[in-house]
Design a protein around this motif. Structure first.
Motif, PDB file in Angstrom:
ATOM      1  N   TRP A   1      69.822  97.293  23.254  1.00  0.00           N
ATOM      2  CA  TRP A   1      69.276  96.366  24.335  1.00  0.00           C
ATOM      3  C   TRP A   1      69.446  96.638  26.024  1.00  0.00           C
ATOM      4  N   TYR A   2      70.769  96.802  25.685  1.00  0.00           N
ATOM      5  CA  TYR A   2      71.730  97.032  27.140  1.00  0.00           C
ATOM      6  C   TYR A   2      71.560  98.550  27.505  1.00  0.00           C
TER       7      TYR A   2
ATOM      8  N   PRO B   1      57.871  89.818  29.162  1.00  0.00           N
ATOM      9  CA  PRO B   1      58.465  90.867  29.837  1.00  0.00           C
ATOM     10  C   PRO B   1      59.815  91.154  29.476  1.00  0.00           C
ATOM     11  N   GLY B   2      60.459  92.415  29.442  1.00  0.00           N
ATOM     12  CA  GLY B   2      61.700  92.387  28.808  1.00  0.00           C
ATOM     13  C   GLY B   2      62.752  92.253  29.841  1.00  0.00           C
ATOM     14  N   GLN B   3      64.008  92.461  29.387  1.00  0.00           N
ATOM     15  CA  GLN B   3      65.182  92.417  30.342  1.00  0.00           C
ATOM     16  C   GLN B   3      65.735  93.742  30.098  1.00  0.00           C
TER      17      GLN B   3
ATOM     18  N   VAL C   1      61.809  95.805  21.915  1.00  0.00           N
ATOM     19  CA  VAL C   1      61.224  94.653  22.103  1.00  0.00           C
ATOM     20  C   VAL C   1      61.917  93.671  23.564  1.00  0.00           C
ATOM     21  N   ALA C   2      63.158  93.779  23.173  1.00  0.00           N
ATOM     22  CA  ALA C   2      64.157  93.077  24.372  1.00  0.00           C
ATOM     23  C   ALA C   2      64.022  93.744  25.550  1.00  0.00           C
TER      24      ALA C   2
END
Lengths: 570, 570
Positions: free
Chosen positions: A479-480, A178-180, A518-519
């Motif tokens: 990612w953010y 599960p990602g963040q 992915v993240a």
């Protein structure tokens, strides 16, 4: 020059060139002419029993992956850079029946240029007639989205963003953490309606000038795959049209989702024509660079009229997005006085110089609504430039930078009033712990309009490796929630990138973008990681090479120490 | 072989080799023989007025930076790898009067090896007599620290960690963003007492075998500069002693804070002797690799006796830290059955094989207290290996990995009972969003014993670029609190690194470590960034090159497009 001759040879011999053991795969949408090009990587079978001489094997399914190379990675393509790529989107534009073919070009500069026989030898031969919105029409994807229309472009990107993952059967490949996602919204399956809705909210754009029908639709937004831009462009001191077209093709091969042509030399207009006609990806520019050439490099001599004509010139050539430094306000310029590195954005510096000399407000800001009106007629997207970005980590996140960002948020609102698709450019040089606040502030100030950052580079101590110092920051900000990452090459701060530098920069940034996907937990992003990990576990060496972002390098490194064919299947 | 001859030539011609425009600087401590080697980068003057022919300039102060190269970067050094480096720490060890010189080596293997004339041609000629703690004594830095003793080693690292920054006068250079340190404690000035206290709490180690007095003291802990380890070592298929010594010298030049000798070939013992005698940085090993060679590669034949003799052999040679896979417990091995990539740690796999074959508990776990007793006699630090680390991001943070980490925490407590300095090894392959939990869990489970991670690599899709995919994770975990980053080279997963790969890996990891220091807010870390940024602002090109982590590459890239000398000072 030798490099130029090499580039010419490369282009003369250009053929559809698939990656090793890969094939072009077209996923067809709701209409026959909506064929989304992907790449399928074929794998070797797994050995599951038997012995060396009589192994028992199990076939492995092929892995579909996103492909930015367009016709260049299709073995079946007939390529001729003198003719350009096929106009994939032309019928879609025509069917909407809200544009018209112009009898000739509208830009005075282009008219003069075309009349000047001295440039004939440089010209692209099959110049299409420009199109423009019919009077009173707005032809932007944002305009359609807000009207509830799902365009073929929207359906195209929906299919493309799903990565063909409904074809994947092996449960091991589908395993995913599960990602963040910091508030991003990543649905299990991207629908055309989801795309429409994201565009309507201004959270995503499809840069798609009606005069660049050769480009394959792609989307930039935090709820989609993180994209990568490659900068190319000649300068007054070096490189030819051939070299820039070669770099374009090369950039698409190595994963550029968009390409910015930052040329500053004598033949900007002609170079751009060749680039656009041969580009399967959207092309961005910084129009002030060309406007400055037109006033012989004297920033103080810039005028709205020269700039306006440049916008029209480029819009009619097919530029998909313009970087506009409209947020460099007169009152912000003095804020950079205490910086260590001052202003480093070229466009920003030009405008600051103009503002200070005339002691007037930035004419890009003053004429911003007219800029929007031009963009809406061609569906040129706006990329609001960060002229005040820091040039060293020491200057990161200062008042000058953030004041401009707030202004870019106001300008986004204006652009949206004109249904102009808009993204926001960001830094630059920012230490790791100050990266996140840039993303948060951008989302808040610019109402989630897509962020498009240059790195950020997280330390200044490694010139020669700034693709890497900035790739770290790029992975983090992707990612953010950053939607597109502008690559940096190893030559950043030192010189102009050559072909190998372009590739190095792109691989570094494809890694950053993929790691971010992915993240965030983009569904399907981890499939390629899993497929490669499984190939590694089973010692399927060729599959490891072919699944990697750079099969040639992976294979060459392996062969350097263990060159035997047997070592690859051991 | 050609490479071997080149290495021999490199070593024959070895001279103290400062970096461009740099000089060795020695900061003397409380005693004359406590001289901390730094590197001082001299800068060009700034032009502050006048004209081209008569510029008015202002001198710029030199920038002191951390230097891992020891005598190798000092132009005044007399170097001869056949004699080894001067034993910097010998007097400090002798003065403590708690060790004794042994009449001969204690290891049976070493005794046999020395008696075998067949190895004479490979041997280091000036073998020192080994030392060991006098009976009943514990000679670890942790033991001294807990007794309240500030050793010269502690004072040395205190001076070293301060980066000579009290010499810097220019306020611009001292500008720094407040860091985000996640609970680290980074005082404005590092005192010897602070070092002692950190070691006493187990939060930092100084790997400093009494039999490796050639090494310059350095410290590993979350409240100090983030360190980088380089792996070298020959294998059964390639490379010679000469090549490994060359790689050692090369590693120190490019910033390795420690070097691990992972040799697995026929001459492990002799290779290690040459490496240790010539190493200014601590040397780590994985003793199970050599133990396995001694039982002809058959893991099932390993015994505690063979392993114990190997520990003594290596401890008396001067190995500074041992990686011990004592956390691979019998009951954890089945936990890896459902992984995609299984077990990838070589040491871990060896122990798992042994456990399963004998259906017995890991003998490293069973004999862990005896291991500690041996370490305490020589001050060998323990690096508790993560045999269950994931081999693909898909397997990250699973129960197998975390169960072992919890056991490593228990073993840390045991090691601390014996006053043995201890660090904990960590993964491996972890996607970005799962990196932080690794750091948090390690700090909690291992009571802040220093973490020492391999990357982590944040995606698996880029073999050939895993120095970068792992460098991103390394930068992040360094920021979060990791004390030392084990480098990865571009050849990771593909083949054995050559000299260029070692350099590429080191530069990537020096960037990661430095970026982490800046983000944590290590006082003084940003000075080098600021100095470089200022040089950039003032177009002092040579200063930009010389301040960079790799001056040669920066200069070469610049000269490739703008080769004129004039362009560098423009």
């Amino acid at each position: 020059r030798e490099v130029r001759a090499e580039a010419q040879q490369y282009l003369d011999n250009l053929k559809g060139h698939p990656f090793p053991n890969s094939e072009k795969l077209y996923l067809t949408g709701s209409r026959d002419d909506l064929r989304v090009g992907m790449r399928e990587i074929h794998l070797a079978p797994s050995v599951i029993g038997g012995d060396k001489d009589n192994p028992i094997t199990r076939d492995n399914e092929s892995i579909p992956v996103y492909d930015t190379a367009g016709p260049y990675s299709d073995a079946a393509s007939e390529l001729d850079v003198r003719k350009g790529l096929p106009p994939l989107r032309r019928d879609w534009v025509l069917e909407r029946d809200d544009t018209e073919e112009l009898p000739g070009v509208s830009s005075h500069f282009t008219q003069q240029r075309l009349a000047d026989g001295g440039f004939d030898h440089l010209r692209f031969d099959h110049l299409p007639k420009p199109r423009r919105a019919k009077p009173g029409n707005n032809v932007s994807q944002l305009h359609y989205a807000r009207a509830g229309i799902v365009t073929p472009e929207m359906e195209y990107v929906a299919i493309r963003e799903n990565l063909g993952r409904d074809r994947v059967r092996n449960e091991i490949l589908k395993k995913a953490h599960p990602g963040q996602n910091f508030g991003a919204n990543l649905p299990e399956a991207i629908t055309p309606e989801f795309v429409r809705d994201e565009i309507a909210r201004g959270r995503a754009i499809i840069p798609a000038n009606i005069n660049h029908p050769e480009a394959e639709p792609m989307i930039i937004g935090r709820n989609f795959l993180v994209k990568v831009n490659a900068n190319i462009g000649n300068s007054s001191v070096s490189s030819s049209i051939e070299e820039e077209v070669e770099k374009l093709v090369w950039s698409c091969r190595w994963g550029a989702d968009t390409v910015m042509d930052l040329s500053t030399g004598r033949h900007i207009h002609e170079t751009r024509e060749w680039i656009i006609r041969n580009s399967p990806v959207p092309i961005g520019t910084v129009p002030i660079y060309q406007a400055l050439e037109k006033v012989n490099g004297v920033a103080e001599d810039l005028t709205w009229e020269v700039f306006r004509d440049t916008l029209i010139e480029q819009a009619e050539q097919g530029v998909d997005y313009f970087t506009i430094h409209a947020g460099v306000l007169l009152r912000y310029v003095p804020m950079t006085a205490n910086r260590v590195v001052g202003m480093v954005s070229r466009g920003g510096s030009i405008m600051a110089k103009w503002c200070l000399f005339h002691h007037k407000e930035n004419f890009l800001y003053e004429h911003f609504e007219e800029i929007c009106q031009i963009c809406a007629q061609y569906d040129v997207s706006l990329s609001l430039g960060d002229g005040m970005r820091p040039g060293g980590i020491v200057d990161a996140n200062d008042r000058a930078q953030f004041a401009e960002l707030e202004t870019l948020g106001e300008l986004t609102k204006v652009a949206w009033q004109y249904d102009v698709q808009t993204i926001i450019e960001g830094p630059g040089h920012v230490p790791m712990h100050l990266v996140k606040i840039n993303m948060e502030k951008q989302l808040a100030d610019c109402m989630e309009a897509p962020f498009y950052t240059l790195g950020p580079q997280i330390t200044d101590v490694a010139p020669g490796y700034d693709h890497f110092t900035s790739g770290i920051g790029a992975a983090m900000i992707g990612w953010y929630g950053c939607a597109m990452l502008c690559y940096v090459t190893p030559k950043e701060h030192l010189g102009l990138p050559d072909k190998q530098d372009v590739k190095e920069g792109l691989i570094a940034y494809k890694i950053a973008a993929h790691a971010a996907d992915v993240a965030k937990g983009h569904p399907g992003a981890q499939i390629r990681d899993n497929a490669l990990s499984l190939a590694r576990f089973e010692f399927r060496w060729d599959d490891q090479f072919n699944l990697s972002l750079d099969p040639e390098t992976a294979k060459a490194y392996h062969d350097a120490t263990l060159p035997q064919e047997s070592a690859k299947v051991a």
